[in-house]
Write an enzyme that holds these catalytic residues in place. Sequence first.
Site, PDB file in Angstrom:
ATOM      1  CE  LYS A  60      -7.520   1.087  -6.557  1.00  0.00           C
ATOM      2  NZ  LYS A  60      -6.887   2.222  -7.244  1.00  0.00           N
ATOM      3  CE1 TYR A 105     -40.535  -2.843   5.171  1.00  0.00           C
ATOM      4  CE2 TYR A 105     -38.710  -3.134   3.651  1.00  0.00           C
ATOM      5  CZ  TYR A 105     -39.421  -3.537   4.768  1.00  0.00           C
ATOM      6  OH  TYR A 105     -39.006  -4.636   5.475  1.00  0.00           O
TER       7      TYR A 105
HETATM    8  C1  LIG Z   1      -6.734   2.282  -8.557  1.00  0.00           C
HETATM    9  C2  LIG Z   1      -5.587   2.961  -9.188  1.00  0.00           C
HETATM   10  C3  LIG Z   1      -5.272   2.733 -10.527  1.00  0.00           C
HETATM   11  C4  LIG Z   1      -6.168   1.940 -11.450  1.00  0.00           C
HETATM   12  O1  LIG Z   1      -7.235   2.790 -11.828  1.00  0.00           O
HETATM   13  P1  LIG Z   1      -8.424   2.323 -12.800  1.00  0.00           P
HETATM   14  O2  LIG Z   1      -9.174   3.574 -13.059  1.00  0.00           O
HETATM   15  O3  LIG Z   1      -9.198   1.307 -12.055  1.00  0.00           O
HETATM   16  O4  LIG Z   1      -7.775   1.774 -14.025  1.00  0.00           O
HETATM   17  C5  LIG Z   1      -4.123   3.307 -11.032  1.00  0.00           C
HETATM   18  N1  LIG Z   1      -3.342   4.105 -10.248  1.00  0.00           N
HETATM   19  C6  LIG Z   1      -3.626   4.356  -8.963  1.00  0.00           C
HETATM   20  C7  LIG Z   1      -2.732   5.245  -8.175  1.00  0.00           C
HETATM   21  C8  LIG Z   1      -4.764   3.812  -8.398  1.00  0.00           C
HETATM   22  O5  LIG Z   1      -5.071   4.087  -7.120  1.00  0.00           O
END
Ligand SMILES: *Cc1c(COP(=O)(O)O)cnc(C)c1O
Length: 409
Positions: A74, A294
């Site tokens: 994702k 800054y």
């Molecule tokens: C993003 C996600 C994962 C992967 O998680 P990681 O901690 O990056 O391994 C697995 N399951 C769901 C539902 C997620 O949203």
Amino acid sequence: MCLVRQRNKGHAGLGERLHFLMTFKIDDEHGPKTATDQPAYPGAVLQIDLSALAHNYRMFADEAAPAECAAAVKGDAYGLGMEPIAKTLWDAGCRTFFVALTQEGLTLRTLLPSAVIYILNGLPPGAAETLARASLRPVLSSLEEVGEWAAWCRENDQRLPAGLHIESGINRLGLTAADVDHFAARPELLDDLTLSLVLSHLVSGDLPDEAINATQVERFETLRAKLPTAPASLANSPGSLSGSAFRFDLVRVGIGLYGGEPYAVGPSRVKPVVRLISHLAQVRAIAAGQSVGYRGTWTAERDSKIAVIPVGYYDGYPRSLSSASDLPHAWVSVEGHRAPVIGRVSMDMITVDVTDLPDHLAVRGKEAELFGTSPTVDELATWAGTISFEVFTGLGSRFARVYSRNESL
Ligand SMILES: *Cc1c(COP(=O)(O)O)cnc(C)c1O
């Protein structure tokens, strides 16, 4: 739109030849551009090691076996670039992928025609037709979503696969225990679709000693037993390394593939995949008592040499890494020597103290590693009070991105 070009470069380090795949943006309105449109003299180069990615996939897959190892891609593969990441994972043997949104699923479908693709955020209202046409599987998360998918399947006389998300403690998405009982009492509500995966998500998988982990396993077992038999999945990256009780039929690995530490504590089991490399753009001498940046938040206590590095918060280098005089905390690495980040992080640059570096390193043009091997992305994230996920997904767009692959793999 993003184009991947391949060009061969004869790097002979460690007896290996590396292929570099250069990606760069194309401005659709103005037509395709040429390789010379790679940012000229970029502030930094983001190096993404696809061989290390494949290595990490195989480590998780071996650990998960006989469960299947799926990949979470994702958010444009955690900000690292969907196309090269997804294709590398596919070549490494990954067949099931998880994205958050329908739009990400549609993109991934064009890249991997035969992959199993789940949409974690569920079924947007009215989207069933779009998902069905692209063979995307929603992870259904409420009675309404199940009803909508089942209705589409019924009307179109196709028992299409879908996942079902069961809530076991995180209280974001997923069917409640009462919802599950509803289906247990009326199993025919699921007859029109094919239940291809039942999943839940860990609250504190990265802290394996937390009691909530075992509680979630138990709740998940109890609830899924009330549903028609289907493959099950609970584990993210850390969960997949937490023993057989967490693995079920499929693990969903994300951050660990990209070289982020799955666990908050303990020894590393993953190879770094991403390195952010910049250089010293200018080195200047300042006298004791002068301040830098800054608001003058850092003042030299001795005559000092200060280097400017052309990366700032625009590029995703967290502004929270700004230092005060008494608190130099973040550092960059120049040929293995640490140069503390001093003063405020600006939009386009940071300043580091190179006074203690050997003279031949404190010069314009010297390479500086902002994160990667040393410091690691997790060290940088910890200094910034965040997590590797946010560092990766916050990375900016104006540096060159270089994807490398070890030819022997
Ligand atoms: C993003 C996600 C994962 C992967 O998680 P990681 O901690 O990056 O391994 C697995 N399951 C769901 C539902 C997620 O949203």
